[in-house]
Each structure stands twice: as structure tokens, then as C-alpha cells.
Design a protein around this motif. Structure first.
Motif, mmCIF file in Angstrom:
data_model
loop_
_atom_site.group_PDB
_atom_site.id
_atom_site.type_symbol
_atom_site.label_atom_id
_atom_site.label_comp_id
_atom_site.label_asym_id
_atom_site.label_seq_id
_atom_site.Cartn_x
_atom_site.Cartn_y
_atom_site.Cartn_z
ATOM 1 N N GLN A 205 22.811 -36.444 79.252
ATOM 2 C CA GLN A 205 21.538 -37.037 79.639
ATOM 3 C C GLN A 205 21.524 -38.519 79.311
ATOM 4 O OE1 GLN A 205 18.080 -34.868 78.430
ATOM 5 N NE2 GLN A 205 16.671 -36.560 78.825
ATOM 6 N N GLN B 235 19.909 -35.542 88.901
ATOM 7 C CA GLN B 235 19.197 -34.386 88.341
ATOM 8 C C GLN B 235 19.190 -33.198 89.290
ATOM 9 O OE1 GLN B 235 14.779 -34.757 88.330
ATOM 10 N NE2 GLN B 235 15.144 -36.801 89.196
ATOM 11 N N GLN C 250 18.215 -36.888 83.766
ATOM 12 C CA GLN C 250 19.146 -35.768 83.674
ATOM 13 C C GLN C 250 20.329 -36.040 84.594
ATOM 14 O OE1 GLN C 250 18.990 -33.049 81.789
ATOM 15 N NE2 GLN C 250 16.974 -33.382 80.891
#
Length: 244
Positions: free
Chosen positions: A149, A203, A154
Motif C-alpha cells: 500500500q 486498487q 491500494q
């Protein structure tokens, strides 16, 4: 005890290369042949990249809850590319496979993760993708994802481990192996995510690398339709690719 060993062998044997090579010769398998590994592409990587980029941007900007909403925003995404956005899981008599997950290079440890695990995808160059969403595989993916991260961003999508994935393209686990009666209508295609892929859109990538000992591109496996897919039609791929 013998029954349990037989069950585990049934899950593992398709990754045991000597057994696989012997049975590919003996049995009447449905095989997909490509002349060489560099030609294992149905569409260009640029088209894959553009499709992922447009879809992930739509997800990022609009935070859609329904897959049909994304299709409405992407009329230029043709069927022969990646239009697998409205896949519904139903019962099938064929074992399914999964392509998202933790990416391992050939020398990296995967023995314990592979035990009783039928969801490991082997790429042409020997890279392995563990798509199991349970047990040790699940823990490894989550650990690697949180390790990478970057501030608020993310670097991968953990939601495919749940019943409500945020990325509607993460549907590999619903696609079954073809047979001589049911021909393949989708095809796996390996894709390396370029380094300039927007950080805020990572992400939605359902893959993560196991380690960073050697810098390399993130390997993904996308599904490309081989023909028009009718509503309600089951998807079939081919688990066995032979490079001539």
C-alpha cells in the motif's frame, strides 16, 4: 485416509508436470496450440491496456454498484475484447478455474499454498498465479497487498476474496474448461501491467506480486472472448495450451 489422499492428489495432479505430460498423450484432451509463446495473443496488449484503463476510470469516478452501469458508459468496448462484465455464477458440472491472485516467479516458494489447491494458473513462461481465496493463499494475498500500500492508495484489489468484488472484470473463477462437446468461447491471455499504469487505478487490479527481490512487471491474465457471447450462455476456456 486413502480417500483424503486421493482427493488431494486429484487437486494437485494437474500441476504435476510428469503426470500432465503423460496424460496429455494418452487421453483425448481438448488442447489449444500456439506456434510460439510470443504469439499467444488474441488482441494486442495496447487494446487490453486501454480497455482496463477505461473500465477502471469508470469505477474510480462513478463508484458503480451495478455492472450494467459500466457497460452503458463504455459503448466502445466491443465483445471481442473484454466484455465479460455481466457474468453470473451458476452451477456447472465442470470444475472451475481462477486467474486472479498472488503472482509467483518460478523460483519462489508455493508448495504449501499448492496443497489441495486447484486454483493455480501456470503461465507460458512458468510464472504461477495462485487464485485460491481461502486458507494460506488468502492470507498471503492480503499480506502482500497491505505490504505494498502506498499511502492512501491500494496497489491491488482485495475485494475479489469476498462475495462482493469491486472489480467486475475479476471473473476468472467462473470460467470452466471446455470439452469436445462444449467448445471454448473465451481465451486466457497473459498481460504485463506497464509501470506507467495510473497508481490510483491499481486498487482494481486483482493481482499482487509475492516478492520484490527482482523488479518486474505485474503479471495478469485477462479473458478475451473468441466470438459473440449470447445472454445466458456459459463461458468455457481451454486449460491446456501447447506451445509448438
Amino acid at each position: 485416509m486413502l480417500r483424503e489422499l486421493r482427493r488431494r492428489w486429484g487437486s494437485y495432479k494437474y500441476r504435476f508436470v510428469p503426470w500432465l505430460a503423460l496424460n496429455l498423450r494418452r487421453q483425448r484432451r481438448t488442447l489449444r496450440y500456439v506456434p510460439e509463446s510470443s504469439q499467444d495473443k488474441i488482441i494486442a496488449d495496447e487494446d487490453v491496456f486501454e480497455t482496463l484503463l477505461k473500465t477502471f476510470k469508470a469505477l474510480f469516478i462513478n463508484d458503480f454498484s451495478r455492472q450494467a452501469d459500466i457497460l452503458a458508459l463504455l459503448p466502445e468496448v466491443k465483445c471481442q475484447y473484454l466484455e465479460l462484465l455481466t457474468v453470473e455464477q451458476k452451477r456447472s458440472k465442470v470444475n472451475s478455474c481462477n486467474h486472479q491472485g498472488t503472482v509467483y516467479r518460478k523460483h519462489e516458494p508455493i508448495f504449501f499454498q499448492s496443497l489441495g489447491n486447484p486454483f493455480i494458473f501456470r503461465c507460458i513462461d512458468g510464472v504461477l498465479i495462485d487464485g485460491n481465496d481461502k486458507g494460506l493463499s488468502r492470507s498471503v494475498f492480503r499480506s502482500c497487498s497491505r505490504r505494498d500500500q502506498l499511502g492512501p492508495f491500494q496497489m491491488s484489489d482485495e475485494s475479489w476474496l469476498t462475495a462482493t468484488p469491486q472489480n467486475p472484470l475479476a471473473v476468472g473463477q467462473y470460467v470452466n474448461n471446455c470439452s469436445h462437446e462444449k467448445a471454448a468461447n473465451v481465451c486466457y491471455q497473459e498481460f504485463d501491467v506497464p509501470r506507467h499504469f495510473p497508481v490510483e487505478l491499481k486498487q482494481y487490479l486483482p493481482n499482487i506480486v509475492y516478492s520484490h527481490d527482482v523488479e518486474s512487471h505485474l503479471r495478469c491474465v485477462v479473458l478475451v472472448t473468441l466470438r459473440d457471447i449470447k445472454q445466458g450462455e456459459e463461458l468455457f476456456s481451454n486449460y491446456y495450451t501447447v506451445v509448438s
